[in-house]
Design an enzyme around this catalytic site. Structure first.
Site, mmCIF file in Angstrom:
data_model
loop_
_atom_site.group_PDB
_atom_site.id
_atom_site.type_symbol
_atom_site.label_atom_id
_atom_site.label_comp_id
_atom_site.label_asym_id
_atom_site.label_seq_id
_atom_site.Cartn_x
_atom_site.Cartn_y
_atom_site.Cartn_z
ATOM 1 N N ASP A 168 -64.072 36.204 14.917
ATOM 2 C CA ASP A 168 -63.304 34.222 13.907
ATOM 3 C C ASP A 168 -63.215 34.501 12.694
ATOM 4 O OD1 ASP A 168 -66.435 34.884 13.650
ATOM 5 O OD2 ASP A 168 -66.587 32.902 13.451
ATOM 6 N N ASP B 33 -67.676 48.037 9.570
ATOM 7 C CA ASP B 33 -66.881 46.901 8.585
ATOM 8 C C ASP B 33 -67.020 47.982 7.115
ATOM 9 O OD1 ASP B 33 -65.147 45.644 6.916
ATOM 10 O OD2 ASP B 33 -66.665 44.003 6.648
HETATM 11 P P1 5GP Z 1 -70.214 45.021 9.222
HETATM 12 O O1 5GP Z 1 -71.722 44.806 8.837
HETATM 13 O O2 5GP Z 1 -69.835 46.314 9.423
HETATM 14 O O3 5GP Z 1 -69.787 44.511 7.239
HETATM 15 O O4 5GP Z 1 -69.108 44.552 9.677
HETATM 16 C C1 5GP Z 1 -69.501 44.228 11.123
HETATM 17 C C2 5GP Z 1 -69.297 43.350 11.778
HETATM 18 O O5 5GP Z 1 -68.853 42.125 11.010
HETATM 19 C C3 5GP Z 1 -68.452 43.103 12.701
HETATM 20 O O6 5GP Z 1 -69.299 42.807 13.909
HETATM 21 C C4 5GP Z 1 -67.683 41.423 12.233
HETATM 22 O O7 5GP Z 1 -67.811 40.694 13.600
HETATM 23 C C5 5GP Z 1 -67.542 41.598 11.346
HETATM 24 N N1 5GP Z 1 -66.173 41.326 10.386
HETATM 25 C C6 5GP Z 1 -65.813 42.466 10.005
HETATM 26 N N2 5GP Z 1 -64.055 42.332 9.473
HETATM 27 C C7 5GP Z 1 -64.123 41.578 9.957
HETATM 28 C C8 5GP Z 1 -62.800 40.983 9.698
HETATM 29 O O8 5GP Z 1 -61.647 41.795 9.494
HETATM 30 N N3 5GP Z 1 -62.946 40.122 10.716
HETATM 31 C C9 5GP Z 1 -63.484 39.208 11.309
HETATM 32 N N4 5GP Z 1 -63.182 38.181 11.983
HETATM 33 N N5 5GP Z 1 -65.154 39.527 11.598
HETATM 34 C C10 5GP Z 1 -65.516 40.820 11.137
#
Ligand code: 5GP
Ligand code: MG
Length: 175
Positions: free
Chosen positions: A156, A100
């Protein structure tokens, strides 16, 4: 339980995971792999992918928390590496559910690199390129998706919806 519209069905997840496993196996150096799954949300994808690799694999886990109970990232990522297993000198495959903002995988990859693996590849089921805050790209991506919040298949919202078999767009219920 209401979790909105199906974005990716269980059959699509299964088919793409098998294809990804083949792609990953071809790209990995020969021999055993140390697979590191980022808990909790990548647990279902991680297990399904590792089973399909057709390689001897040892298992390690990183526990990441950044979201708490909200749908917006808190930015900072806390990583706990107690169950990481042996990384030094191994061919490591780092597995997460969603790329993300990039904060989680960038921090996880840095943690692993500091332990000097023989090689490191990353694989994610979902990628939201439009959300990136730090420059990080995964070596293998299941599905690029739009900027929507998804639940199901391990993912989740406040601890709910992880056990849904498909991936859905989460919609907050109007009060
Ligand atoms: P980042 O550190 O890249 O922003 O986020 C990574 C983590 O955020 C992912 O491993 C995931 O667990 C959580 N995450 C990011 N987008 C989503 C989403 O749309 N739904 C959910 N449930 N978790 C998300
Ligand atoms: Mg996650």
């Amino acid at each position: 339980m209401s979790a909105g519209q199906v974005l990716i069905s269980r059959d699509e997840i299964r088919a793409r995971t098998l294809a990804l496993a083949q792609e990953v196996t071809l790209a990995l150096p020969p021999g055993p792999v140390h697979a590191v799954v980022i808990l909790k949300s990548a647990i279902f994808f991680g297990v399904d992918l590792i089973r399909a690799l057709g390689r001897e694999a040892s298992l390690g886990f990183l526990f990441a928390s950044s979201y708490g109970d909200s749908a917006e990232s808190a930015g900072a990522v806390a990583l706990s590496a107690d169950a990481l297993g042996r990384v030094t000198g191994q061919n490591v495959l780092l597995i997460d559910d969603i790329l993300d903002t990039g904060n989680t995988l960038a921090a996880a990859a840095e943690t692993l690199r500091a332990l000097r693996p023989a090689s490191l590849r990353t694989c994610v089921l979902l990628d939201k390129p439009s959300r990136r805050q730090v420059p990080f790209e995964a070596d293998h991506v299941g599905f690029p998706i739009e900027d929507v919040f998804v639940v199901g298949y391990g993912m989740d919202f406040g601890g709910r919806f992880r056990t849904l078999p498909d991936i859905r767009v989460y919609r907050q219920e109007k009060k």
